[in-house]
Structure formats: C-alpha cells, structure tokens
Design an enzyme around this catalytic site. Sequence first.
Site, PDB file in Angstrom:
ATOM      1  N   PRO A   2       0.768  -1.225   0.000  1.00  0.00           N
ATOM      2  CA  PRO A   2       0.000   0.000   0.000  1.00  0.00           C
ATOM      3  C   PRO A   2       0.812   1.294   0.000  1.00  0.00           C
ATOM      4  O   PRO A   2       1.189   1.774   1.052  1.00  0.00           O
ATOM      5  CB  PRO A   2      -0.800  -0.106   1.313  1.00  0.00           C
ATOM      6  CG  PRO A   2       0.041  -0.968   2.204  1.00  0.00           C
ATOM      7  CD  PRO A   2       1.034  -1.667   1.367  1.00  0.00           C
ATOM      8  N   GLU A   3       1.028   1.900  -1.149  1.00  0.00           N
ATOM      9  CA  GLU A   3       1.306   3.339  -1.160  1.00  0.00           C
ATOM     10  C   GLU A   3       0.050   3.976  -1.735  1.00  0.00           C
ATOM     11  O   GLU A   3      -0.941   3.264  -1.987  1.00  0.00           O
ATOM     12  CB  GLU A   3       2.589   3.654  -1.949  1.00  0.00           C
ATOM     13  CG  GLU A   3       3.815   3.060  -1.234  1.00  0.00           C
ATOM     14  CD  GLU A   3       5.175   3.598  -1.665  1.00  0.00           C
ATOM     15  OE1 GLU A   3       5.246   4.730  -2.183  1.00  0.00           O
ATOM     16  OE2 GLU A   3       6.168   2.888  -1.464  1.00  0.00           O
ATOM     17  N   LYS A  52      -2.899   7.627   2.033  1.00  0.00           N
ATOM     18  CA  LYS A  52      -3.035   6.180   2.211  1.00  0.00           C
ATOM     19  C   LYS A  52      -4.308   5.831   2.957  1.00  0.00           C
ATOM     20  O   LYS A  52      -4.453   4.708   3.447  1.00  0.00           O
ATOM     21  CB  LYS A  52      -1.805   5.649   2.956  1.00  0.00           C
ATOM     22  CG  LYS A  52      -0.495   5.889   2.198  1.00  0.00           C
ATOM     23  CD  LYS A  52       0.719   5.620   3.054  1.00  0.00           C
ATOM     24  CE  LYS A  52       1.978   6.080   2.327  1.00  0.00           C
ATOM     25  NZ  LYS A  52       3.162   6.043   3.219  1.00  0.00           N
ATOM     26  N   ARG A 126      -5.517  16.314   8.763  1.00  0.00           N
ATOM     27  CA  ARG A 126      -4.178  15.994   9.271  1.00  0.00           C
ATOM     28  C   ARG A 126      -3.226  15.611   8.144  1.00  0.00           C
ATOM     29  O   ARG A 126      -2.039  15.389   8.391  1.00  0.00           O
ATOM     30  CB  ARG A 126      -4.263  14.831  10.273  1.00  0.00           C
ATOM     31  CG  ARG A 126      -4.790  15.263  11.637  1.00  0.00           C
ATOM     32  CD  ARG A 126      -4.830  14.082  12.617  1.00  0.00           C
ATOM     33  NE  ARG A 126      -6.158  13.945  13.182  1.00  0.00           N
ATOM     34  CZ  ARG A 126      -6.978  12.923  12.988  1.00  0.00           C
ATOM     35  NH1 ARG A 126      -6.589  11.897  12.246  1.00  0.00           N
ATOM     36  NH2 ARG A 126      -8.167  12.891  13.533  1.00  0.00           N
ATOM     37  N   ASN A 167       7.760   4.375   0.896  1.00  0.00           N
ATOM     38  CA  ASN A 167       9.196   4.161   0.818  1.00  0.00           C
ATOM     39  C   ASN A 167       9.702   3.963  -0.614  1.00  0.00           C
ATOM     40  O   ASN A 167      10.830   4.320  -0.924  1.00  0.00           O
ATOM     41  CB  ASN A 167       9.564   2.950   1.678  1.00  0.00           C
ATOM     42  CG  ASN A 167      10.941   3.079   2.288  1.00  0.00           C
ATOM     43  OD1 ASN A 167      11.552   4.155   2.272  1.00  0.00           O
ATOM     44  ND2 ASN A 167      11.448   1.994   2.815  1.00  0.00           N
ATOM     45  N   ARG A 263      12.913   2.545   8.756  1.00  0.00           N
ATOM     46  CA  ARG A 263      12.681   2.316   7.320  1.00  0.00           C
ATOM     47  C   ARG A 263      14.009   2.436   6.586  1.00  0.00           C
ATOM     48  O   ARG A 263      14.826   3.305   6.914  1.00  0.00           O
ATOM     49  CB  ARG A 263      11.705   3.340   6.742  1.00  0.00           C
ATOM     50  CG  ARG A 263      10.446   3.549   7.559  1.00  0.00           C
ATOM     51  CD  ARG A 263       9.707   2.258   7.841  1.00  0.00           C
ATOM     52  NE  ARG A 263       9.265   1.581   6.630  1.00  0.00           N
ATOM     53  CZ  ARG A 263       8.177   1.905   5.950  1.00  0.00           C
ATOM     54  NH1 ARG A 263       7.398   2.866   6.365  1.00  0.00           N
ATOM     55  NH2 ARG A 263       7.854   1.262   4.858  1.00  0.00           N
TER      56      ARG A 263
END
Length: 274
Positions: A2-3, A52, A126, A167, A263
């Site tokens: 999931p991006e 996301k 947010r 990432n 990461r």
Amino acid sequence: MPEGHTIHRLATAYREALADRPLRASSPQGPFAAQAEALAGARLTETDATGKHLFLGFRRTPRGEQRWVHIHLGLYGKVAFGQGPAPAPVGAVRLRLETPDAYADLRGPNTCTLITPAEKAAAEDRLGPDPLRADADPDRAWRAVSRSRTTVAALLMDQGVLSGVGNVYRAEVLFRQGINPHRPGRELNHPEWQAIWTDLVALMREGVRLGRIDTVRPEHTPEAMNRPPRVDDHGGEVYVYRRANQPCLLCGTPVATETHAARNFFWCPTCQPA
DNA sequence: AGCTCATGGCGAG
DNA sequence: TCGCCCTGAGCTG
C-alpha cells in the site's frame, strides 16, 4: 502493497464491485463485528481516497445520514475481491462486504472504524496534499518543506507534509530528480520542489493505471539497455529501491542504503551528490 | 516450525 | 528512538 496508488485503486474497485446495491456487511473473525452490524441495511454510496487513507461512504436512504468506514491498510493490509456468492471466510477477515454476486474481504488493516463526516474531515485535515488528487495544493507542502531542517527523505514520508508517498516512491523520485536524500528541506530551491512534485504526480498516476510501481524511464528499461530485468516481489522496475550494493543502472556505483525511523532508504551517491 | 523482513503509523519514554 | 500492532512470504533448519 500500500502506497497511495494502491488506495486510489481500491476506492475505484470497491465502488465498481459493490456500490449502490443492497449489501451485507460482516466481520467474520474480526473486532469490527458491532460496527459492521451498524451498517445493516445501508448501501455503499461513494468512496474516497486521500493519501493512504480509504473512506467507504454508506447511507441507509438516498438522503439519509452518511457514515464512513475509515480504512488504513498499514504495512500488511489487503483487500481480496471475488465474484459470485462469498465463500466461507478464510483467515481473519476484518470486514466483508457482499452482494449476491460480488464480495470484498479486508484483512490485516491498521485501521478499520466507522466514523462520521466530521471525523472524516478531521482525518483529512491531518494530511498534506496528495499528488493523486486534483484538489491538491503543492504550495502547502512547499511551505512546510522550505521551512524545515528535516531531511527531504523524512519530509517525503511525513503524511502531514504530503500524503500518499511511501518508501518506494520516496527513493525513486529522489533518484529521478538527482536529489540527495540527506539534504534539509529548507535547502531545496523551489524549482527542485516543483520537479519532485510534478514527477510524483506522473509516477503515482502511472502506478494507479498499472497497479504497480514502475519508475524506470523508457530509455533505461531492460530492453533499451539490453540488461536483465530486475526481479523483485514488489513487481515493478525501479532504479534504487531495495537494490542495496547493486550497481546503479546509470553509473555503476553501488547503491547505498541507510535505516532511519525503522525504514530503509536507498540512493546512488554519484547520481544524487550531497 | 521458527525466524526475518516488508510499499505504515502510533504512542511511550 | 524504540516497541508494538496487523499478515504473509520466503528463507533456514
């Protein structure tokens, strides 16, 4: 996997498979059972994605009160779609939505909660601008980036600065733009930021179209360069992501890697000079 | 069978 | 910065 591109695809997939029909919601093995119960008699009327975050909108009547299911897949979440009557659920299904001829099973999400429109708006507030949304304002992200001492690598992953980049896109867009990941945001100039944003819009739209992250330019594909294709379980062709110590496709320098905030990131020290 | 790692993100300290 | 939550694939033995 999931991006942001995955989430936008899911918004479309849920709508196409299940919208505007009577459906049944259940949480066969999950802790969402009571909230699934609250959806009894409701229809999926719209879907939305920001960054996301995936939002499934439900109403009991066309003008009735709206409720949203807020889904965040986290690192492991997945949705499996199927045709026909749903079979007995396999594994831990957090949310199953089904009609007589289609179903969708959500497994392993970070978040799956029933919220109000006001709570949806608060969640979206947010998030920074999403390159995949037509209403995104890249200047809002630039204001945050250009004031920050944080590295551009960290800023790209900060969902409050801009949303949807993960990432893979982070590593790849910085490589494509020749920008060293350690540079502080406030040392980028505006043209550099514009180039990053514009490239993200193009790359992520292509990700939505293909359903995978492919970032290698036509002139650098395996066919064009007469090199073996890069095989990786994320499924796309990329320059540096997860290619630690392998030669850079363009200059042969070993790809560098570092871990930050749990990461890994990857870059070419030659093509992305400090 | 058990370990490690993964495209995320939160809260504690 | 660390530990933790969620799941599954790909090793190792």
